[in-house]
Design an enzyme around this catalytic site. Structure first.
Site, mmCIF file in Angstrom:
data_model
loop_
_atom_site.group_PDB
_atom_site.id
_atom_site.type_symbol
_atom_site.label_atom_id
_atom_site.label_comp_id
_atom_site.label_asym_id
_atom_site.label_seq_id
_atom_site.Cartn_x
_atom_site.Cartn_y
_atom_site.Cartn_z
ATOM 1 C CG HIS A 331 -1.197 -0.584 8.528
ATOM 2 N ND1 HIS A 331 -0.809 0.112 9.639
ATOM 3 C CD2 HIS A 331 -0.398 -0.191 7.515
ATOM 4 C CE1 HIS A 331 0.196 0.903 9.304
ATOM 5 N NE2 HIS A 331 0.469 0.738 8.024
ATOM 6 C CG ASP A 387 2.451 -1.145 -0.028
ATOM 7 O OD1 ASP A 387 2.782 -0.158 -0.705
ATOM 8 O OD2 ASP A 387 3.022 -1.481 1.020
HETATM 9 N N1 ACO Z 1 -3.680 -11.905 5.295
HETATM 10 C C1 ACO Z 1 -4.218 -12.862 6.089
HETATM 11 N N2 ACO Z 1 -4.221 -12.814 7.432
HETATM 12 C C2 ACO Z 1 -3.645 -11.749 8.009
HETATM 13 C C3 ACO Z 1 -3.072 -10.713 7.252
HETATM 14 C C4 ACO Z 1 -3.122 -10.807 5.847
HETATM 15 N N3 ACO Z 1 -2.593 -9.848 5.073
HETATM 16 N N4 ACO Z 1 -2.569 -9.769 8.085
HETATM 17 C C5 ACO Z 1 -2.815 -10.209 9.325
HETATM 18 N N5 ACO Z 1 -3.473 -11.397 9.279
HETATM 19 C C6 ACO Z 1 -3.987 -12.163 10.416
HETATM 20 C C7 ACO Z 1 -2.879 -12.883 11.165
HETATM 21 O O1 ACO Z 1 -2.665 -14.188 10.670
HETATM 22 C C8 ACO Z 1 -3.416 -12.877 12.572
HETATM 23 O O2 ACO Z 1 -4.420 -13.869 12.644
HETATM 24 P P1 ACO Z 1 -4.593 -14.751 14.001
HETATM 25 O O3 ACO Z 1 -5.018 -13.756 15.043
HETATM 26 O O4 ACO Z 1 -5.607 -15.756 13.656
HETATM 27 O O5 ACO Z 1 -3.247 -15.337 14.288
HETATM 28 C C9 ACO Z 1 -4.141 -11.528 12.685
HETATM 29 O O6 ACO Z 1 -4.542 -11.225 11.340
HETATM 30 C C10 ACO Z 1 -3.275 -10.413 13.241
HETATM 31 O O7 ACO Z 1 -2.087 -10.349 12.439
HETATM 32 P P2 ACO Z 1 -0.663 -9.874 12.975
HETATM 33 O O8 ACO Z 1 0.387 -10.499 12.147
HETATM 34 O O9 ACO Z 1 -0.610 -10.085 14.461
HETATM 35 O O10 ACO Z 1 -0.746 -8.323 12.717
HETATM 36 P P3 ACO Z 1 0.487 -7.335 12.698
HETATM 37 O O11 ACO Z 1 -0.022 -6.028 13.155
HETATM 38 O O12 ACO Z 1 1.643 -7.907 13.422
HETATM 39 O O13 ACO Z 1 0.896 -7.288 11.161
HETATM 40 C C11 ACO Z 1 1.107 -6.650 8.907
HETATM 41 C C12 ACO Z 1 0.660 -6.226 10.308
HETATM 42 C C13 ACO Z 1 2.577 -7.080 8.948
HETATM 43 C C14 ACO Z 1 1.008 -5.437 7.975
HETATM 44 C C15 ACO Z 1 0.201 -7.803 8.425
HETATM 45 O O14 ACO Z 1 -1.150 -7.389 8.373
HETATM 46 C C16 ACO Z 1 0.642 -8.359 7.063
HETATM 47 O O15 ACO Z 1 1.520 -9.220 7.019
HETATM 48 N N6 ACO Z 1 0.047 -7.857 5.925
HETATM 49 C C17 ACO Z 1 0.473 -8.290 4.612
HETATM 50 C C18 ACO Z 1 1.731 -7.555 4.209
HETATM 51 C C19 ACO Z 1 1.470 -6.120 3.851
HETATM 52 O O16 ACO Z 1 0.558 -5.788 3.104
HETATM 53 N N7 ACO Z 1 2.344 -5.226 4.385
HETATM 54 C C20 ACO Z 1 2.281 -3.809 4.074
HETATM 55 C C21 ACO Z 1 1.898 -3.015 5.279
HETATM 56 S S1 ACO Z 1 1.745 -1.313 4.826
HETATM 57 C C22 ACO Z 1 3.347 -0.773 4.764
HETATM 58 O O17 ACO Z 1 4.236 -1.236 5.426
HETATM 59 C C23 ACO Z 1 3.608 0.303 3.838
#
Ligand code: ACO
Length: 464
Positions: A331, A387
Site C-alpha cells: 500500500h 483487498d
Molecule cells: N508484490 C510484490 N512486490 C511489490 C508489491 C506487491 N504487491 N507491491 C510493491 N512491491 C515492491 C515493488 O516492486 C517495489 O520493489 P523495488 O523497490 O525492489 O522496486 C517496492 O515494493 C515498492 O513498490 P512501489 O510500486 O514503489 O509502491 P507503491 O506505493 O507505488 O505501490 C501499490 C503501492 C500500487 C498498492 C503496490 O503495493 C501494488 O501494486 N500492490 C498490489 C496491488 C494491490 O493490492 N492494490 C490495492 C491497494 S489497496 C486499494 O487501492 C484499495
C-alpha cells in the site's frame, strides 16, 4: 425538498495551517537565500511548505521560477481535509476521529455516510431523515434500465457502473448548480440511493435475470441484496450473516483520504462539473487493478495458484519479477498491517464458520504466512491490504469475481461525496491543474511525409 439538514452540514476543512518557522533555501546557482515559511497543521503536526513559495527562486527575472517535481504525488499534500486520518506506519484509520474498528463494530453504513459528510454522528432525528431520503430515492428512471440493457451480456460491471452513473447526470441537469446547497444535498441523496440499484441491475443483467425494483421497507444493505437475489418470493429475506458482513465491508470501504479515485473525484470536481460526472470519474479510477480492481485480481491470482502446495513457487516467481505482483499486498500509505485487512480477516472467519470453509481461503492464508516471513516482503514493508480477503467473502456470497469492485464503488461513493463537498467549501481550492516539465522537441518546421492526405472532391464537395 430538504430544508434544515443542508444548513447544518459543516463541510469546510477547518483549521488553517499555521506558520511555525522558516526554511532557508540557498540557491547554489546564484548564491541567493530564500526564506520559505514552514506551515504546520493537523493532529499529528504535519509540516509543509507552499509549492508556490518556490516560484520566487529563479536565476533571471524572465524565468518561470522553481517548481516541485513529484510524479504520482509521492510527497505532495493537495488539500487540507478533516474527513479521514491515516497513520500508515502505525496502521491507524479514523473517520472524523472515530477509529475504524469502533465504527465497523457498532455503526451502520448510512450513519458512517452521514458522519463523513457532516463531521459529527447524527442525532436520531437527523439519521431518520437521512435514511428516509435515501430510501425514497432508490428508483432510477426507466430509461436507465433500457440504457443498461444496451450493454453486451458479458460487459464488465465496472464499465456499466461508470457509464450509468455518468448517464444519470443527464437525468438531473439541475445537479450542475453545485453552489446551491439544496442541489448538492439532493444529488448526494440520489447518488447514495441509486448506486445500489444500479449495481444490482448490473448484476442481474450479467446473469440474464429480470431487474428487481427497490423495496422501500428494507434497510440499505437488505434492499441491495433483495435487488440482487430476489426471485418470485414477495419479500426477500437476506442471510443476516451476509447483511452484517456487507454492512461492515461498506463501512471499511467508505473513505480512505486522498487515494487515486478520490483524487480523481476532486480533480474532476474542481472543474465545477456536476457530482454525477465527478463520481463517474472516481469509478473509472477505482476500476484499475492497482486500486479497487485489486480485489478481483487477488481472486484471479489465487485461482491461478490453484493449490496450497504451489504457494512457495508463486512467491518465488513474484520475487524474481516473473509472477507479477502479489495482489492484495502493499500500500502506498500503510507500511504495516492495513487495519481494515485485520477486520476483514476476522469477518471472513465469521462468514466461513457459518457457510463452510472456502477452498481458496487456505491458499490465501498460506500466501499471507509465506509473505509475512519472507525478507523480500518484510524489507519492503508489504503487508496484506483491505483487498486481500474481501474477494473471498464476496465470492462466498456468490458475487461474480468481476463484480467485486462494484461493491467497493457503492461504499466509496459516500467518501467521494464527502470529499467532493469539502473541496467545494474550501476557499483555497481552484481548478486542479498540475504543471509539467516539458522534455519534448524544441520548435521545428512542419514538414509532411504524407503525399495525399485529403480525398479529392468535386466542386460540389462530393468524393471524386
Ligand atoms: N508484490 C510484490 N512486490 C511489490 C508489491 C506487491 N504487491 N507491491 C510493491 N512491491 C515492491 C515493488 O516492486 C517495489 O520493489 P523495488 O523497490 O525492489 O522496486 C517496492 O515494493 C515498492 O513498490 P512501489 O510500486 O514503489 O509502491 P507503491 O506505493 O507505488 O505501490 C501499490 C503501492 C500500487 C498498492 C503496490 O503495493 C501494488 O501494486 N500492490 C498490489 C496491488 C494491490 O493490492 N492494490 C490495492 C491497494 S489497496 C486499494 O487501492 C484499495
Amino acid at each position: 425538498m430538504p430544508d434544515t439538514i443542508t444548513a447544518t452540514a459543516p463541510q469546510a476543512p477547518g483549521a488553517e495551517l499555521r506558520a511555525t518557522g522558516s526554511l532557508d533555501i540557498k540557491d547554489s546557482r546564484t548564491g541567493k537565500n530564500y526564506p520559505v515559511q514552514i506551515l504546520e497543521g493537523g493532529v499529528e503536526g504535519d509540516t509543509a511548505i507552499r509549492a508556490m513559495d518556490l516560484r520566487q527562486i529563479k536565476t533571471a527575472p524572465e524565468e518561470f521560477g522553481m517548481m516541485t517535481y513529484d510524479p504520482a504525488f509521492m510527497n505532495t499534500a493537495s488539500c487540507r481535509s478533516a474527513i479521514t486520518f491515516i497513520d500508515g506506519d502505525k496502521g491507524i484509520l479514523r473517520y472524523r476521529g472515530y477509529p475504524i474498528e469502533q465504527l465497523a463494530e457498532s455503526a451502520t453504513f448510512l450513519e458512517v455516510a452521514w458522519l463523513l459528510r457532516n463531521g459529527e454522528l447524527p442525532a436520531q432525528k437527523e439519521y431518520d431523515r437521512w435514511v428516509h431520503d435515501i430510501t425514497y430515492h432508490t428508483y432510477v428512471h426507466e430509461n436507465i434500465k433500457r440504457f443498461l440493457e444496451g450493454f453486451r451480456y458479458d460487459a464488465h460491471p465496472m464499465s456499466m457502473l461508470c457509464s450509468s452513473v455518468a448517464a444519470l447526470s443527464s437525468f438531473y441537469p439541475e445537479a450542475k448548480n453545485i453552489k446551491d446547497p439544496d442541489q448538492r444535498y439532493i444529488s448526494i441523496i440520489r447518488l447514495l440511493a441509486k448506486l445500489p440499484t444500479l449495481a444490482a441491475f448490473i448484476y442481474r443483467h450479467g446473469k440474464g435475470l429480470p431487474f428487481i425494483y427497490p423495496d422501500n421497507d428494507l434497510g440499505y444493505v437488505e434492499n441491495f441484496l433483495s435487488m440482487v437475489a430476489r426471485m418470485s418470493e414477495p419479500q426477500y429475506e437476506a442471510n443476516p450473516v451476509f447483511v452484517k458482513a456487507l454492512e461492515v465491508l461498506f463501512i471499511l470501504h467508505a473513505d480512505h483520504e486522498q487515494n487515486c479515485s478520490t483524487n480523481a473525484v476532486r480533480a474532476v470536481g474542481s472543474s465545477e462539473v456536476d457530482p454525477f460526472s465527478a463520481i463517474a470519474a472516481g469509478i473509472a479510477a477505482l476500476y484499475g487493478p492497482l486500486h479497487g480492481g485489486a480485489n478481483e485480481a487477488v481472486l484471479r491470482m489465487i485461482e491461478e495458484i490453484g493449490h496450497p502446495k504451489n504457494v512457495p513457487a508463486f512467491i518465488d516467481s513474484v520475487k524474481g519479477g516473473k509472477g507479477g505482483r502479489l495482489m492484495g499486498f502493499g500500500h502506498r500509505v500503510y507500511k504495516s498491517y492495513d487495519p481494515r485487512a485485520k477486520i476483514v480477516k476476522r469477518l471472513a472467519d465469521q462468514v466461513f464458520a457459518q457457510i463452510g470453509m472456502d477452498k481458496d481461503l487456505e491458499i490465501a492464508l498460506k500466501l499471507e504466512e509465506a509473505a509475512l516471513h519472507d525478507d523480500y516482503f518484510v524489507s519492503r514493508k508489504l503487508y496484506p491490504n483491505v483487498d486481500f480477503y474481501t474477494g473471498l467473502i464476496y465470492r462466498s456470497m456468490a458475487f461474480p469475481t468481476d463484480f467485486f469492485t462494484v461493491l467497493f464503488a457503492v461504499a466509496r461513493t459516500s467518501g467521494w461525496l464527502a470529499q467532493w463537498e469539502e473541496l467545494l467549501n474550501d476557499k483555497e481550492q481552484k481548478i486542479a491543474r498540475p504543471r509539467q516539465i516539458y522534455v519534448g522537441y524544441g520548435e521545428r518546421e512542419y514538414d509532411s511525409r504524407i503525399s495525399e492526405k485529403f480525398p479529392k472532391t468535386n466542386k460540389d464537395g462530393r468524393k471524386k
